[in-house]
Design a protein around this motif. Sequence first.
Motif, PDB file in Angstrom:
ATOM      1  N   ILE A  58      72.596  82.022 -12.922  1.00 27.17           N
ATOM      2  CA  ILE A  58      73.125  82.488 -11.512  1.00 27.17           C
ATOM      3  C   ILE A  58      71.903  82.300 -10.886  1.00 27.17           C
ATOM      4  N   ARG A  59      70.979  83.293 -11.623  1.00 26.08           N
ATOM      5  CA  ARG A  59      69.359  84.393 -10.618  1.00 26.08           C
ATOM      6  C   ARG A  59      68.317  83.223 -10.717  1.00 26.08           C
ATOM      7  N   THR A  60      68.684  81.769 -12.246  1.00 23.85           N
ATOM      8  CA  THR A  60      67.625  81.307 -12.532  1.00 23.85           C
ATOM      9  C   THR A  60      68.037  79.966 -11.794  1.00 23.85           C
ATOM     10  N   ILE A  61      69.213  79.858 -11.290  1.00 25.20           N
ATOM     11  CA  ILE A  61      70.049  78.503 -10.893  1.00 25.20           C
ATOM     12  C   ILE A  61      68.800  78.769  -8.776  1.00 25.20           C
ATOM     13  N   CYS A  62      69.551  80.073  -8.651  1.00 25.59           N
ATOM     14  CA  CYS A  62      69.432  80.178  -7.031  1.00 25.59           C
ATOM     15  C   CYS A  62      67.409  80.004  -7.267  1.00 25.59           C
TER      16      CYS A  62
ATOM     17  N   ARG B  54      65.369  78.460  -4.385  1.00 25.98           N
ATOM     18  CA  ARG B  54      64.688  79.033  -3.771  1.00 25.98           C
ATOM     19  C   ARG B  54      63.367  78.165  -3.198  1.00 25.98           C
ATOM     20  N   ASP B  55      62.540  77.785  -4.136  1.00 27.23           N
ATOM     21  CA  ASP B  55      61.193  77.845  -5.033  1.00 27.23           C
ATOM     22  C   ASP B  55      60.479  76.353  -4.010  1.00 27.23           C
ATOM     23  N   ARG B  56      62.075  75.503  -3.429  1.00 28.02           N
ATOM     24  CA  ARG B  56      61.846  74.245  -2.847  1.00 28.02           C
ATOM     25  C   ARG B  56      61.302  74.496  -2.078  1.00 28.02           C
TER      26      ARG B  56
ATOM     27  N   TYR C 102      85.195  70.896  -4.832  1.00 26.49           N
ATOM     28  CA  TYR C 102      84.005  70.855  -5.964  1.00 26.49           C
ATOM     29  C   TYR C 102      83.039  71.335  -7.196  1.00 26.49           C
ATOM     30  N   LEU C 103      82.877  71.051  -8.185  1.00 28.28           N
ATOM     31  CA  LEU C 103      81.828  71.510  -9.177  1.00 28.28           C
ATOM     32  C   LEU C 103      80.533  71.651  -8.765  1.00 28.28           C
ATOM     33  N   CYS C 104      79.631  71.844  -8.728  1.00 26.60           N
ATOM     34  CA  CYS C 104      78.289  71.470  -8.932  1.00 26.60           C
ATOM     35  C   CYS C 104      77.680  72.408  -9.880  1.00 26.60           C
ATOM     36  N   ARG C 105      77.419  71.220 -10.311  1.00 30.86           N
ATOM     37  CA  ARG C 105      76.823  71.103 -12.225  1.00 30.86           C
ATOM     38  C   ARG C 105      75.192  71.371 -12.116  1.00 30.86           C
ATOM     39  N   LYS C 106      74.438  71.772 -12.673  1.00 27.56           N
ATOM     40  CA  LYS C 106      73.206  70.999 -12.511  1.00 27.56           C
ATOM     41  C   LYS C 106      73.325  70.565 -13.672  1.00 27.56           C
ATOM     42  N   LYS C 107      72.368  69.789 -13.482  1.00 31.96           N
ATOM     43  CA  LYS C 107      72.231  68.461 -14.806  1.00 31.96           C
ATOM     44  C   LYS C 107      71.176  68.811 -15.397  1.00 31.96           C
TER      45      LYS C 107
END
Length: 154
Positions: free
Chosen positions: A116-120, A124-126, A149-154
């Motif tokens: 979760i921390r990595t995805i956030c 944020r870094d964008r 809906y589920l959001c999944r990292k692709k």
Amino acid sequence: MITHLQEKFVTGTGLGYQISAYYLMRNICKATGYTWVIKDSNYKALRNTFDINIEINNDFVAENVLQVADLEVFSEIINNITDNTLVECFPTPNSWYVNEEYDNEIKSELVFKDNIRTICQEFRDRFDGEVIAMQIRAGEFADVIYNHYLCRKK
């Protein structure tokens, strides 16, 4: 052992609700020495988001039910709780605040899981500048019938 009746709404129970319930139940455990147990099917958003340890006990059956009014204060809950109790309430700020020591300890337990921390952090870094707010959904609404809906990292 004690447990909390996780409310089941049409739209599920969100992470905010589950954090409040965690906070309440951890405070009760700190004040009474009881252990909080849950069924494996409960508090999935909380457990999928944070590195916390809640005892899973699918066989626990409460012998007592403590119904707590929304405006009931924490001391009234503690005075009425016994071992083997199901706490039935919607956790509100009145019910879960005890003292600053408990407050800081329980806040420190809510550490995001690494994924979760990595995805956030990647999100944020964008951006140039500060991110004001971010909503984290851990996928507790897997069925589109509930309009989430589920959001999944692709």
